[in-house]
Design a protein around this motif. Structure first.
Motif, short mmCIF file in Angstrom:
data_model
loop_
_atom_site.label_atom_id
_atom_site.label_comp_id
_atom_site.label_asym_id
_atom_site.label_seq_id
_atom_site.Cartn_x
_atom_site.Cartn_y
_atom_site.Cartn_z
N LEU A 265 26.30 32.02 62.41
CA LEU A 265 27.27 30.95 62.22
C LEU A 265 26.53 29.65 61.93
O LEU A 265 25.36 29.49 62.31
N SER A 266 27.21 28.72 61.27
CA SER A 266 26.63 27.40 61.02
C SER A 266 27.72 26.36 61.17
O SER A 266 28.92 26.66 61.07
N VAL A 267 27.30 25.13 61.39
CA VAL A 267 28.24 24.03 61.65
C VAL A 267 28.90 23.59 60.35
O VAL A 267 28.27 23.58 59.28
N GLY A 268 30.18 23.20 60.43
CA GLY A 268 30.86 22.61 59.28
C GLY A 268 30.30 21.25 58.95
O GLY A 268 29.39 20.75 59.61
N GLY A 269 30.83 20.62 57.92
CA GLY A 269 30.29 19.33 57.47
C GLY A 269 29.37 19.52 56.31
O GLY A 269 29.62 20.32 55.41
N LEU B 10 33.05 37.20 68.80
CA LEU B 10 33.09 36.37 67.61
C LEU B 10 31.97 35.34 67.63
O LEU B 10 31.31 35.10 66.62
N PHE B 11 31.72 34.74 68.80
CA PHE B 11 30.67 33.72 68.94
C PHE B 11 29.92 33.95 70.24
O PHE B 11 30.53 34.05 71.31
N CYS B 12 28.60 34.02 70.13
CA CYS B 12 27.74 34.19 71.31
C CYS B 12 26.64 33.12 71.28
O CYS B 12 25.67 33.25 70.52
N PRO B 13 26.77 32.06 72.06
CA PRO B 13 25.70 31.06 72.08
C PRO B 13 24.47 31.59 72.79
O PRO B 13 24.56 32.35 73.75
N GLY C 90 21.79 28.38 69.87
CA GLY C 90 21.80 29.35 68.78
C GLY C 90 23.22 29.80 68.47
O GLY C 90 23.99 30.11 69.38
N LEU C 91 23.58 29.83 67.19
CA LEU C 91 24.95 30.12 66.76
C LEU C 91 25.01 31.56 66.25
O LEU C 91 24.76 31.84 65.08
N ASN C 92 25.35 32.48 67.14
CA ASN C 92 25.35 33.90 66.84
C ASN C 92 26.78 34.46 66.79
O ASN C 92 27.69 33.92 67.42
N SER C 93 26.94 35.57 66.07
CA SER C 93 28.23 36.23 66.00
C SER C 93 28.07 37.74 66.09
O SER C 93 27.04 38.29 65.67
N GLY C 94 29.08 38.39 66.63
CA GLY C 94 29.07 39.86 66.72
C GLY C 94 29.64 40.54 65.50
O GLY C 94 29.73 41.77 65.46
N TYR D 32 38.37 31.02 74.18
CA TYR D 32 37.33 31.83 74.83
C TYR D 32 36.39 30.92 75.59
O TYR D 32 36.26 29.73 75.28
N GLN D 33 35.69 31.50 76.57
CA GLN D 33 34.70 30.74 77.34
C GLN D 33 33.44 31.57 77.54
O GLN D 33 33.47 32.80 77.53
#
Length: 593
Positions: free
Chosen positions: A70-74, A119-122, A144-148, A446-447
């Motif tokens: 994953l990456s940040v928007g902008g 979906l998102f795993c920091p 770290g911006l990880n995804s499953g 999610y948390q």
């Protein structure tokens, strides 16, 4: 028998020819724009509601998955910053951002093995170092911006896509020149060596439309001082693609500029689109982006973009030309679901789209918030998010995460970096509790909770990813501080004397928003500023280059040569010491008859 076979073949060919003719007749050239006369809105055709959501299938037995990142928007690049320097101009402050520079690189996020199932795993990495200029001890934490999601299973949603194109007079100017230089001070022109912005924009749209699928819908809006519906929002499968392509490539620039009218006309095309979370509604807005602050108001361009986001209509801005005003677009990139790119050339943009079109139109994570709980540390700076100014003390916020490519070992732009402040009365063995919350595209929350701690070593890096993110953020910080100092002497009434090399070095790594001139130096000008480097910054760049080369050799990463090339370009500039006199009056009237 032969006669019967011959008759059968002829009959079959006749049937196929008729079928082909009927298929061709279904294709519609629904282009409505006529350059000689403005048109009224057309009725949008009724739309099917058979939407197909993106799903994450269960992994196959025995299959070794390759997960997405994953990456940040902008900002998704810093092309405008680089292009300005290469053409001898001083870039604008927001032409370089941390998230944009991060997206030029791949980062090891520190996640080991195939551990991410969500979906998102920091993932978190820590580092400690001594600053090369101040010798201060510094603490860093990377997220770290990880995804499953398995890359092979990723499928973007269908699109309701409206392309909005600026066809105003400024788009007739050269890609590598400032349009308003012609209106104000006379400058040497470099226009003969490059294409017009209009041509590059047209070619970029054609490349982009080539990535649409038959069940997507696309519409086109044009604007100069008025707005025009060029193509209604219809299914791609029913459109005569070749005819639409030819119409786009024939577009010419003309008239004034009314950004708000163009965006408002685009929004009207969504009036008959019912809200559905499994369908992406997006406006792609191409312009050389020279609006003023008035466009931030509620009923103007960027105010409308924020309002549209709340309706589930997201915006991608694509900037054309070296005079693209990143400062304004950076504002809207803080909006949920928004991003922006700067076009370097239609050829390079086409290559980018081949790899990333599906990613750039598919936000996956919203309203990411990280809470840091520790009696020993607080957040001193955030690098890699357009919402950094909202992230203070104990909280970091990111509006949107988009999917990003993972090469099996690292993720493109896959980090956000935090600089932490250690409290003077803290105990050395204290750890940090990190709590992340976020929403998916359906609004479900999610948390995630984890704990980390710093090593007792004097200087260390958990992995190459955090070392690289710190090095790249150092580069951006220095460049932004250089731009603030140098732009103070260009088209602004600011009293500022460039400091000594030692003074500059002491604060060169400070967070740019802490610079005393940050709140008052105008970054909204339209005229160009000549590229210049003071003697103090030249010495700083020389010292930083030595440090940068050393770290690059440790990382063994050729992608870092991009930043090194820019540093070398700045070092070749003749030193110019800057003194700004705020008492000296200036005639900044730009209009000439």
């Amino acid at each position: 028998m032969k006669r019967l076979l011959f008759i059968t073949i002829i009959l079959n060919l006749t049937i196929l020819s008729a079928m082909s003719k009927r298929a061709d007749e279904k294709l519609v050239d629904d282009w409505e724009y006529n350059a000689t006369s403005p048109l009224n809105d057309s009725k949008i055709k009724s739309m099917s509601r058979s939407f197909s959501p993106m799903v994450i299938p269960a992994p196959k037995v025995g299959y070794r998955s390759k997960k997405m990142g994953l990456s940040v928007g902008g900002a998704k690049d810093t092309n405008n910053f680089k292009e300005n320097i290469e053409n001898g101009y001083l870039p604008k402050l927001e032409s370089i951002t941390y998230e944009g520079q991060f997206y030029n690189h791949y980062f090891d996020t520190g996640l080991k093995g195939d551990k991410c199932k969500e979906l998102f795993c920091p993932s978190y990495s820590t580092a400690k170092r001594k600053n090369i200029f101040s010798n201060r001890e510094e603490y860093f934490l990377s997220v770290g911006l990880n995804s499953g999601i398995d890359e092979k299973d990723f499928k973007r949603k269908k699109l309701n896509l409206v392309v909005v194109l600026d066809i105003s007079g400024s788009m007739n100017s050269s890609f590598n020149s400032y349009y308003y230089d012609k209106v104000g001070n006379k400058v040497e022109s470099k226009e003969t060596s490059t294409k017009q912005k209009m041509q590059i924009a047209n070619e970029s749209i054609v490349a982009m439309l080539g990535h649409l699928k038959d069940d997507d819908r696309v519409g086109v809006v044009l604007f100069d001082h008025n707005a025009y519906l060029a193509k209604p929002l219809n299914l791609v499968s029913t459109s005569d693609k070749k005819a639409i392509r030819d119409h786009i490539l024939e577009l010419k620039s003309r008239g004034g500029t009314n950004w708000s009218a163009g965006y408002k006309k685009a929004l009207k095309l969504f009036d008959e689109v019912k809200e559905n979370y499994s369908y992406e509604n997006r406006i792609i807005f191409l312009t050389d982006a020279m609006p003023n602050r008035g466009e931030l108001s509620k009923n103007k361009l960027f105010g409308m973009a924020k309002e549209a986001s709340s309706r589930g209509i997201h915006t991608t801005f694509i900037g054309i030309g070296v005079d693209f005003n990143n400062d304004l677009v950076e504002y809207v990139s803080k909006t949920k679901g928004a991003n922006y790119f700067s076009v370097h050339s239609s050829k390079s943009f086409s290559k980018l789209l081949d790899k990333e079109f599906d990613y750039m139109v598919t936000p996956l994570v919203y309203d990411l918030e990280l809470k840091l709980n520790s009696g020993s540390y607080s957040i001193a700076g955030v690098y890699g998010s357009p919402d950094a100014q909202l992230s203070t003390g104990r909280v970091m916020k990111v509006n949107t995460l988009f999917p990003s490519h993972n090469d099996g070992e690292a993720t493109k732009g896959g980090v956000v970096l935090l600089k932490l402040k250690r409290e003077s009365n803290s105990s050395k063995d204290s750890d940090i509790s990190l709590e992340v919350s976020y929403r998916d595209i359906d609004g479900k929350e999610y948390q995630n909770k984890q704990r980390v701690e710093f090593s007792k070593k004097d200087e260390y890096y958990d992995n190459s990813g955090i070392l690289k993110s710190i090095l790249v953020s150092d580069y951006v910080t220095i460049m932004k501080n250089w731009l603030i100092d140098t732009r103070a002497g260009c088209n602004d009434k600011v009293k500022w004397v460039m400091e000594s090399p030692i003074a500059i070095m002491k604060r060169s790594m400070d967070y740019p928003q802490k610079h005393p001139l940050y709140p008052i130096v105008s970054t909204w000008e339209r005229k160009s500023c000549k590229l210049q480097v003071s003697s103090g910054y030249k010495k700083l760049f020389e010292k930083f280059k030595k440090f940068y080369v050393k770290e690059m050799s440790i990382l063994k990463d050729d992608s870092l040569k991009r930043e090194l090339t820019t540093i070398d370009t700045l070092l070749k500039q003749k030193s110019v010491d800057i003194v700004v006199d705020s008492n000296k009056s200036k005639d900044d009237w730009q209009f000439k008859q």
